[in-house]
Write a protein that holds these residues in place. Structure first.
Motif, PDB file in Angstrom:
ATOM      1  N   GLY A  65       0.996  -1.219  -0.010  1.00 26.12           N
ATOM      2  CA  GLY A  65      -0.106   0.017   0.096  1.00 26.12           C
ATOM      3  C   GLY A  65       1.026   1.068   0.064  1.00 26.12           C
ATOM      4  N   ILE A  66       2.305   1.078  -0.823  1.00 21.75           N
ATOM      5  CA  ILE A  66       3.244   2.601  -0.670  1.00 21.75           C
ATOM      6  C   ILE A  66       2.059   3.521  -1.680  1.00 21.75           C
ATOM      7  CG2 ILE A  66       4.746   3.586  -1.545  1.00 21.75           C
ATOM      8  CD1 ILE A  66       6.072   0.755  -1.497  1.00 21.75           C
ATOM      9  N   ASP A  67       2.205   4.604  -1.045  1.00 16.06           N
ATOM     10  CA  ASP A  67       1.429   5.973  -1.652  1.00 16.06           C
ATOM     11  C   ASP A  67       2.430   5.993  -2.621  1.00 16.06           C
ATOM     12  OD1 ASP A  67       0.801   8.674  -2.707  1.00 16.06           O
ATOM     13  OD2 ASP A  67       0.802   8.818  -0.821  1.00 16.06           O
ATOM     14  N   GLU A  68       2.263   6.301  -3.969  1.00 16.71           N
ATOM     15  CA  GLU A  68       2.948   6.594  -4.865  1.00 16.71           C
ATOM     16  C   GLU A  68       4.084   7.571  -4.819  1.00 16.71           C
ATOM     17  OE1 GLU A  68       1.086   5.315  -8.363  1.00 16.71           O
ATOM     18  OE2 GLU A  68       0.836   3.772  -7.739  1.00 16.71           O
ATOM     19  N   ARG A  69       2.796   9.019  -4.383  1.00 14.75           N
ATOM     20  CA  ARG A  69       2.983  10.317  -3.702  1.00 14.75           C
ATOM     21  C   ARG A  69       4.088  10.748  -2.858  1.00 14.75           C
ATOM     22  NH1 ARG A  69      -2.840  12.237  -3.015  1.00 14.75           N
ATOM     23  NH2 ARG A  69      -2.276  10.644  -1.602  1.00 14.75           N
ATOM     24  N   ARG A  70       4.425   9.186  -2.228  1.00 13.24           N
ATOM     25  CA  ARG A  70       5.438   9.630  -0.920  1.00 13.24           C
ATOM     26  C   ARG A  70       5.889   8.473  -0.871  1.00 13.24           C
ATOM     27  NH1 ARG A  70      -0.436  10.708   1.643  1.00 13.24           N
ATOM     28  NH2 ARG A  70      -0.178  12.067   2.301  1.00 13.24           N
ATOM     29  N   VAL A  71       6.995   8.277  -1.838  1.00 19.19           N
ATOM     30  CA  VAL A  71       8.143   7.254  -2.096  1.00 19.19           C
ATOM     31  C   VAL A  71       9.475   8.686  -1.862  1.00 19.19           C
ATOM     32  CG1 VAL A  71       9.364   6.006  -3.361  1.00 19.19           C
ATOM     33  CG2 VAL A  71       7.063   5.773  -3.618  1.00 19.19           C
ATOM     34  N   THR A  72      10.159   8.350  -0.921  1.00 17.15           N
ATOM     35  CA  THR A  72      11.383   8.817  -0.265  1.00 17.15           C
ATOM     36  C   THR A  72      12.757   8.709  -0.777  1.00 17.15           C
ATOM     37  OG1 THR A  72      11.630   8.263   1.610  1.00 17.15           O
ATOM     38  CG2 THR A  72      10.024  10.112   1.316  1.00 17.15           C
ATOM     39  N   TRP A  73      13.188   7.377  -1.387  1.00 15.66           N
ATOM     40  CA  TRP A  73      13.712   6.446  -2.030  1.00 15.66           C
ATOM     41  C   TRP A  73      14.732   7.978  -3.274  1.00 15.66           C
ATOM     42  CZ3 TRP A  73      17.459   5.605   1.147  1.00 15.66           C
ATOM     43  CH2 TRP A  73      19.060   4.805   0.608  1.00 15.66           C
ATOM     44  N   ARG A  74      15.160   8.287  -3.348  1.00 13.33           N
ATOM     45  CA  ARG A  74      15.453   7.685  -4.893  1.00 13.33           C
ATOM     46  C   ARG A  74      17.053   7.281  -5.419  1.00 13.33           C
ATOM     47  NH1 ARG A  74      15.250  14.316  -5.474  1.00 13.33           N
ATOM     48  NH2 ARG A  74      17.553  14.629  -6.261  1.00 13.33           N
ATOM     49  N   ARG A  75      17.291   7.755  -6.035  1.00 12.23           N
ATOM     50  CA  ARG A  75      18.065   6.925  -6.936  1.00 12.23           C
ATOM     51  C   ARG A  75      19.999   8.060  -6.522  1.00 12.23           C
ATOM     52  NH1 ARG A  75      13.809   5.284  -9.187  1.00 12.23           N
ATOM     53  NH2 ARG A  75      13.869   2.934 -10.504  1.00 12.23           N
ATOM     54  N   VAL A  76      20.719   7.164  -7.606  1.00 13.60           N
ATOM     55  CA  VAL A  76      21.920   7.370  -7.452  1.00 13.60           C
ATOM     56  C   VAL A  76      23.294   7.011  -8.248  1.00 13.60           C
ATOM     57  CG1 VAL A  76      21.905   8.331  -4.295  1.00 13.60           C
ATOM     58  CG2 VAL A  76      23.206   5.798  -5.400  1.00 13.60           C
ATOM     59  N   ASP A  92      16.044  17.006 -10.427  1.00 14.44           N
ATOM     60  CA  ASP A  92      14.120  16.302 -10.339  1.00 14.44           C
ATOM     61  C   ASP A  92      14.477  15.927 -12.199  1.00 14.44           C
ATOM     62  OD1 ASP A  92      12.329  17.211  -9.238  1.00 14.44           O
ATOM     63  OD2 ASP A  92      13.092  19.044  -8.752  1.00 14.44           O
ATOM     64  N   VAL A  93      13.798  14.518 -11.757  1.00 19.54           N
ATOM     65  CA  VAL A  93      12.896  13.714 -12.721  1.00 19.54           C
ATOM     66  C   VAL A  93      11.590  13.369 -12.937  1.00 19.54           C
ATOM     67  CG1 VAL A  93      15.705  12.849 -13.914  1.00 19.54           C
ATOM     68  CG2 VAL A  93      14.232  11.532 -12.148  1.00 19.54           C
ATOM     69  N   VAL A  94      11.501  13.365 -14.055  1.00 16.83           N
ATOM     70  CA  VAL A  94      10.244  11.713 -13.876  1.00 16.83           C
ATOM     71  C   VAL A  94      10.650  10.397 -14.219  1.00 16.83           C
ATOM     72  CG1 VAL A  94       7.488  11.512 -14.908  1.00 16.83           C
ATOM     73  CG2 VAL A  94       8.493  14.196 -14.046  1.00 16.83           C
ATOM     74  N   THR A  95      10.119   9.654 -13.979  1.00 20.75           N
ATOM     75  CA  THR A  95      10.295   7.832 -14.368  1.00 20.75           C
ATOM     76  C   THR A  95       9.431   7.838 -14.684  1.00 20.75           C
ATOM     77  OG1 THR A  95      10.488   7.421 -11.941  1.00 20.75           O
ATOM     78  CG2 THR A  95      12.045   7.617 -12.936  1.00 20.75           C
ATOM     79  N   SER A  96       9.161   6.423 -15.186  1.00 19.69           N
ATOM     80  CA  SER A  96       8.186   4.931 -16.151  1.00 19.69           C
ATOM     81  C   SER A  96       7.583   6.092 -16.087  1.00 19.69           C
ATOM     82  CB  SER A  96       6.624   4.978 -14.339  1.00 19.69           C
ATOM     83  OG  SER A  96       7.935   4.469 -13.334  1.00 19.69           O
ATOM     84  N   LEU A  97       7.651   6.564 -16.905  1.00 19.28           N
ATOM     85  CA  LEU A  97       6.898   6.989 -18.492  1.00 19.28           C
ATOM     86  C   LEU A  97       7.209   6.478 -20.259  1.00 19.28           C
ATOM     87  CD1 LEU A  97       8.166  11.099 -19.052  1.00 19.28           C
ATOM     88  CD2 LEU A  97       6.505  10.086 -17.709  1.00 19.28           C
ATOM     89  N   GLY A  98       6.138   6.372 -20.554  1.00 15.22           N
ATOM     90  CA  GLY A  98       5.528   5.241 -21.650  1.00 15.22           C
ATOM     91  C   GLY A  98       5.003   4.157 -20.838  1.00 15.22           C
ATOM     92  N   PHE A 106       3.686   2.820 -13.047  1.00 13.64           N
ATOM     93  CA  PHE A 106       3.372   4.271 -12.653  1.00 13.64           C
ATOM     94  C   PHE A 106       4.531   5.397 -12.722  1.00 13.64           C
ATOM     95  CE2 PHE A 106       1.185   0.527 -11.176  1.00 13.64           C
ATOM     96  CZ  PHE A 106      -0.432   1.353 -11.168  1.00 13.64           C
ATOM     97  N   PRO A 107       4.239   6.857 -13.794  1.00 11.62           N
ATOM     98  CA  PRO A 107       4.788   7.709 -13.573  1.00 11.62           C
ATOM     99  C   PRO A 107       5.193   8.240 -11.891  1.00 11.62           C
ATOM    100  CG  PRO A 107       3.753   8.139 -15.687  1.00 11.62           C
ATOM    101  CD  PRO A 107       3.026   7.010 -14.214  1.00 11.62           C
ATOM    102  N   ARG A 108       6.007   9.020 -11.645  1.00 13.65           N
ATOM    103  CA  ARG A 108       5.878   9.528 -10.719  1.00 13.65           C
ATOM    104  C   ARG A 108       7.327  10.332 -10.277  1.00 13.65           C
ATOM    105  NH1 ARG A 108       9.385   7.982  -7.044  1.00 13.65           N
ATOM    106  NH2 ARG A 108      10.181   6.630  -7.019  1.00 13.65           N
ATOM    107  N   GLN A 109       7.296  11.306 -10.132  1.00 14.46           N
ATOM    108  CA  GLN A 109       8.903  12.620 -10.098  1.00 14.46           C
ATOM    109  C   GLN A 109       9.622  11.805  -8.524  1.00 14.46           C
ATOM    110  OE1 GLN A 109       7.302  16.300  -8.714  1.00 14.46           O
ATOM    111  NE2 GLN A 109       9.118  17.266  -9.165  1.00 14.46           N
ATOM    112  N   THR A 110      11.072  12.095  -9.479  1.00 13.64           N
ATOM    113  CA  THR A 110      11.725  11.529  -7.986  1.00 13.64           C
ATOM    114  C   THR A 110      12.712  12.371  -8.720  1.00 13.64           C
ATOM    115  OG1 THR A 110      13.364   9.708  -7.530  1.00 13.64           O
ATOM    116  CG2 THR A 110      11.986   9.889  -9.374  1.00 13.64           C
TER     117      THR A 110
END
Length: 558
Positions: free
Chosen positions: A157-168, A178-184, A190-194
């Protein structure tokens, strides 16, 4: 006087096989895991076997706020370690590994300079033993598993708007902040900002540098908070099930790397969190192991003492049960002049008044360090252009502040140039004059801890934080994280959050832009002012001049 570049000096070094360096420390060859001829990792079995030995004396090297004139903190750390060995002491140094980002950016390498360097210099500044790649992979494995969990039905039940783990990634790449992932479409999730941070800002880096052993590492990785549910309940790495695989990726990276100085003295180079956005110290496992193998261990903490030393004392020493026996504060005449208002182009001309005008920055760091109950010595890292009158002005100023400044010429002369410093530091360490204590107790509220650092170290009047940030801190306290220390992320160039304010400013405030909970590392990151957790490259990055020559040797890396 030699005018060879750092890389030329490093390349001409008469290195000894790494097994011989291990012999000096009493490490049997079957406990050295060699990476080529000149670097090796130390086995965990050996580390465990020396645990009951008494500790040597820990010496911290820190500095004034960095200026474009250069301070030479790592160079002094190496020079002091060599100097202690020169006067007959059994000493080791512990420094951080270099990040690729600054190497190809503006800062350059991180292995010392002149005749006070750690070798192999090129390897240490490039891929070394692969530790940072392992951290990058472990971090991004967790990122992939979070998005994958959401894709396959999101049982947690992760809220996709509240994923705090970014990438490195271990490069300076502002395009990834500042990127948007999961386009296409459906197949990609599910697209989200990270966004991306630089690897050295990763919580995995901080955990590796604070963990005692592999089981502690795995437990801490499991504690990382990666997201929240719609009801704001935290989701951890353990919930996602990634900590076991991450530990496997980090198995070798956890072991300290043994190398040598130009004078064939042993050095551990391990771990490397950024000092302005992370806690800025080499790994606890390397430092603690070194204390079992040598009578004196010289280590450094990144940038000025307002960042590196503060975090070394309040985070690393608190977590690791360490207490420094002495602190060496590095300053240069050139940097004093810059703090006194002289432009970089004019630093070559004698200007005693500017030296005196710039000394308050040094004075404030001395006072701050004494506030931790540790004895302080100032090391004046000598430059050829320094005049006797300018050096004397610094010595006089420091004497007025109840400590002493010692001229060091390790850059030009190696250990011969640090004999005086080494002798004095050993005397102070042996005298046991310190009564070390961190600046604040665990039971203060998180906001009070932030205020303590801002007021006592930065000399700010107030901390500015809006209701959202204060509520967040209170929520973490309610969830049981109130006893954690704070890791302040701010500019290294000033006591304030304004990088252009040199000297010893007062009457300023510290704006807190964001707070991040690092539950695995065990601290709260407090982002102040305009600090970036993903640096950018300058207009002419160092990468433009790095390449191979006709012999296949690296050029342009300094």
């Amino acid at each position: 006087m030699s005018h060879k570049s750092d890389i030329e000096i490093a390349r001409a070094a008469k290195k000894r096989p790494i097994g011989e360096i291990g012999d000096k420390l009493g490490i049997p060859s079957d406990h050295l895991l060699p990476y080529g001829h000149d670097k090796a990792k130390i086995s965990q079995d050996f580390i465990n076997s020396v645990e009951d030995r008494p500790d040597g004396k820990l010496i911290l090297v820190t500095a004034i706020n960095p200026t474009p004139a250069g301070e030479g903190k790592t160079t002094t750390t190496v020079g002091l370690g060599d100097g202690l060995n020169r006067i007959g002491k059994k000493a080791m140094i512990c420094i951080r590994e270099a990040s690729l980002g600054p190497n190809f950016g503006m800062k350059g390498g991180a292995a010392g300079g002149g005749y006070a360097q750690v070798v192999p210099m090129e390897d240490m500044n490039l891929h070394f033993t692969g530790d940072f790649h392992a951290i990058t992979s472990a971090h991004n494995l967790l990122s992939a598993m979070i998005d994958n969990h959401i894709y396959w039905g999101n049982e947690l039940g992760i809220d996709e708007r509240r994923v705090t783990w970014r990438r490195v990634v271990d490069l300076n790449d502002r395009a990834l902040r500042d990127v948007v992932t999961s386009l296409g479409g459906v197949a990609n999730g599910f697209p989200r900002q990270t966004g991306f941070d630089i690897t050295v800002a990763s919580e995995v880096m901080a955990i590796l540098c604070l963990a005692k052993d592999l089981s502690d590492l795995e437990a801490r990785l499991g504690d990382i908070i990666v997201a929240y549910t719609r009801d704001r309940d935290p989701i951890t790495c353990r919930d996602v099930g990634a900590e076991g695989a991450m530990t496997v990726l980090l198995k070798d990276a956890m072991q300290p790397n043994l190398v040598q100085t130009l004078e064939n003295n042993p050095a551990f180079v391990h771990g490397g969190p950024f000092a302005n956005i992370a806690h800025g110290c080499n790994s606890l496992i390397a430092t603690r192991t070194a204390l079992k193998l040598a009578d004196y261990v010289v280590t450094e903490a990144g940038f000025g003492a307002d960042l590196g030393a503060e975090k070394f004392m309040n985070i690393k020493c608190r977590k690791g049960g360490l207490a420094p026996a002495a602190v060496v504060l590095v300053a240069t005449v050139r940097a004093m002049k810059m703090n006194g208002g002289v432009a970089k182009a004019d630093l070559g001309a004698e200007n005693v008044d500017a030296v005196k005008a710039g000394c308050p920055n040094l004075g404030r760091h001395i006072e701050n360090l004494k506030g931790f109950g540790v004895p302080v010595v100032v090391a004046i890292n000598h430059f050829v252009t320094d005049t006797d009158a300018e050096v004397q002005a610094v010595k006089d100023y420091v004497a007025e502040h109840g400590t002493e400044a010692i001229l060091c010429q390790h850059w030009a002369k190696g250990s011969e140039g640090t004999e005086a410093l080494a002798t004095r530091v050993a005397e102070i360490a042996d005298a046991g004059m310190g009564s070390f204590a961190p600046l604040y107790n665990d039971d203060l509220s998180l906001f009070e801890k932030i205020e303590t650092v801002a007021k006592r170290i930065y000399r700010a009047d107030e901390v500015l934080a809006d209701k959202k940030i204060r509520d967040q801190l209170r929520a973490w306290e309610a969830a049981g994280y109130g006893n954690l220390p704070v890791c302040m992320a701010k500019t290294q160039y000033s006591f304030t959050t304004d990088p252009t304010r040199r000297g010893a400013p007062t009457g300023h405030s510290v704006p807190v832009r964001e707070v991040r909970l690092s539950a695995g590392a065990g601290f709260v990151v407090v982002i102040c002012g305009e600090i970036m957790t993903m640096p950018g490259l300058p207009s002419k990055p160092a990468a433009l001049t790095i390449g191979l020559d006709d012999n296949g040797d690296v050029q342009g890396l300094f």
